[in-house]
Design an enzyme around this catalytic site. Structure first.
Site, PDB file in Angstrom:
ATOM      1  N   THR A 166      -2.100  10.792 -11.417  1.00 18.95           N
ATOM      2  CA  THR A 166      -1.432  12.139 -11.320  1.00 18.95           C
ATOM      3  C   THR A 166      -1.232  12.733 -12.652  1.00 18.95           C
ATOM      4  OG1 THR A 166       0.026  10.790  -9.776  1.00 18.95           O
ATOM      5  CG2 THR A 166       0.666  13.199 -10.389  1.00 18.95           C
ATOM      6  N   ARG A 193      -3.145   8.658   3.869  1.00 19.80           N
ATOM      7  CA  ARG A 193      -1.937   8.223   3.042  1.00 19.80           C
ATOM      8  C   ARG A 193      -1.300   9.177   2.301  1.00 19.80           C
ATOM      9  NH1 ARG A 193      -1.251   7.789  -2.701  1.00 19.80           N
ATOM     10  NH2 ARG A 193      -0.076   6.276  -3.336  1.00 19.80           N
ATOM     11  N   GLY A 195       1.359   9.896  -0.878  1.00 20.09           N
ATOM     12  CA  GLY A 195       2.135   9.301  -2.139  1.00 20.09           C
ATOM     13  C   GLY A 195       3.399   9.909  -2.350  1.00 20.09           C
ATOM     14  N   ASP A 196       3.867   9.739  -3.623  1.00 19.98           N
ATOM     15  CA  ASP A 196       5.182  10.541  -3.946  1.00 19.98           C
ATOM     16  C   ASP A 196       4.905  11.976  -4.495  1.00 19.98           C
ATOM     17  OD1 ASP A 196       3.579   9.235  -6.263  1.00 19.98           O
ATOM     18  OD2 ASP A 196       4.953  10.199  -7.754  1.00 19.98           O
ATOM     19  N   THR A 215       4.811   9.648 -12.182  1.00 19.59           N
ATOM     20  CA  THR A 215       3.516   9.246 -11.998  1.00 19.59           C
ATOM     21  C   THR A 215       3.373   7.642 -11.935  1.00 19.59           C
ATOM     22  OG1 THR A 215       1.344   9.243 -13.110  1.00 19.59           O
ATOM     23  CG2 THR A 215       3.093   9.126 -14.664  1.00 19.59           C
ATOM     24  N   GLY A 216       2.493   7.173 -11.037  1.00 21.57           N
ATOM     25  CA  GLY A 216       2.201   5.662 -10.998  1.00 21.57           C
ATOM     26  C   GLY A 216       2.159   5.413  -9.414  1.00 21.57           C
ATOM     27  N   GLY A 218       2.699   5.503  -5.892  1.00 21.84           N
ATOM     28  CA  GLY A 218       3.426   6.359  -5.253  1.00 21.84           C
ATOM     29  C   GLY A 218       4.333   5.684  -4.308  1.00 21.84           C
TER      30      GLY A 218
HETATM   31  N1  GLY Z   1       1.480   8.822  -8.063  1.00 22.39           N
HETATM   32  C1  GLY Z   1       0.394   9.361  -7.194  1.00 22.39           C
HETATM   33  C2  GLY Z   1       0.228   8.702  -6.155  1.00 22.39           C
HETATM   34  O1  GLY Z   1       0.759   7.441  -5.823  1.00 22.39           O
HETATM   35  O2  GLY Z   1      -0.207   9.154  -4.968  1.00 22.39           O
END
Ligand code: GLY
Length: 280
Positions: A166, A193, A195-196, A215-216, A218
């Site tokens: 990200t 899918r 994510g966060d 970031t990381g 999700g």
């Molecule tokens: N942090 C981005 C994701 O996992 O999609």
């Protein structure tokens, strides 16, 4: 109170990314807090080395679905699993300014982008094609040069992200805060899918006390509602101690945070994370 823009190139991005961030941070340092975070994220989306916009990683089925969001006090715009647009963050901004909603996803987000005048665009690059070819070979049982984390994904016990993740930005201008984030997701991942990043409270949060972007991995960021938990603690101690405590809960699971409050700014990741900050 000074104005500030703090941006990152993703958990896993090393110091070789700092010169790019330096350039984008300086070029974006004008206008409102929202202008700054959006413009800096657009520049990172347009730079193919980052996993956001152009250069976004492919899903296992070969498609590219992207997530992006922005937030300022009381306002949110978000897109999830959007396809074939150049700048997901600009579509997320349209969701905030042109619709009564906070988030659009999938086909609905993509067709909204077309109605708003965003042309069809292929965000894939040679690098993302190569990662995808290897991923397909891996799932066919072939021996390929991929990080050991892929094995864990096969078992569905954990979710792992690529080396570069990200992109994100937080800003404070005239005492107002804004946050923006954009990603191609965490490879390998299934189509659909989310994510966060597009989820307020997980991938980002901004309000009257500050702004936070994560970031990381999700899935774990969502489970821990990372950005809001940091935001709600602003004022209860130093920003550094708040971020360190909550990031510490992740153990070895890849995570990074950038945050600004009225008086402080802080960034931290449990791996490399290239960041750059301009404050005036
Ligand atoms: N942090 C981005 C994701 O996992 O999609």
């Amino acid at each position: 109170m000074s104005d500030i823009l703090l941006i990152h190139g993703g958990a896993g991005s090393d110091s070789s990314y700092v010169p790019r961030l330096d350039k984008y941070c300086h070029l974006s340092f004008k206008g409102t807090a929202l202008d700054m975070v959006v413009n800096s994220v657009v520049m990172m989306e347009d730079d193919p080395v980052f996993n956001a916009g152009t250069g976004s990683v492919k899903r296992i089925d070969g498609s590219i679905q992207m997530d992006a969001a922005l937030m300022e006090d009381g306002k949110i715009g978000s897109v999830a699993a959007i396809e074939k647009v150049k700048n997901p963050i600009l579509v997320a901004k349209m969701v905030m300014t042109k619709t009564p909603h906070v988030m659009l996803s999938g086909d609905g987000a993509t067709s909204f982008a077309r109605r708003m005048g965003f042309p069809e665009y292929d965000p894939s690059t040679e690098r993302t094609e190569e990662i995808w070819r290897k991923t397909v070979a891996f799932f066919k049982g072939e021996k390929v040069d991929l990080p050991p984390r892929y094995e864990e994904y096969r078992k569905f016990q954990n979710m792992f992200s690529p080396n570069k993740d990200t992109v994100g930005a937080v800003a404070r201008v005239g005492g107002k805060f804004a946050a923006a984030v954009s990603t191609g997701g965490s490879s390998p991942m299934m189509r659909g899918r989310i994510g966060d990043s597009p989820l307020p409270g997980a991938g980002l949060y901004a309000g009257s006390k500050g702004a936070v972007v994560a970031t990381g991995i999700g899935e774990e960021i969502v489970r821990k509602m990372l950005s809001y938990r940091i935001y709600e603690k602003i004022g209860s101690g130093s920003l550094k101690s708040i971020v360190k405590d909550i990031v510490g809960e992740f153990g070895d699971i890849l995570v990074g945070v950038i945050a600004v409050s009225e008086k402080e700014q802080f960034s931290m990741a449990n791996s490399n994370m290239a960041t750059y900050c301009v404050e005036k």
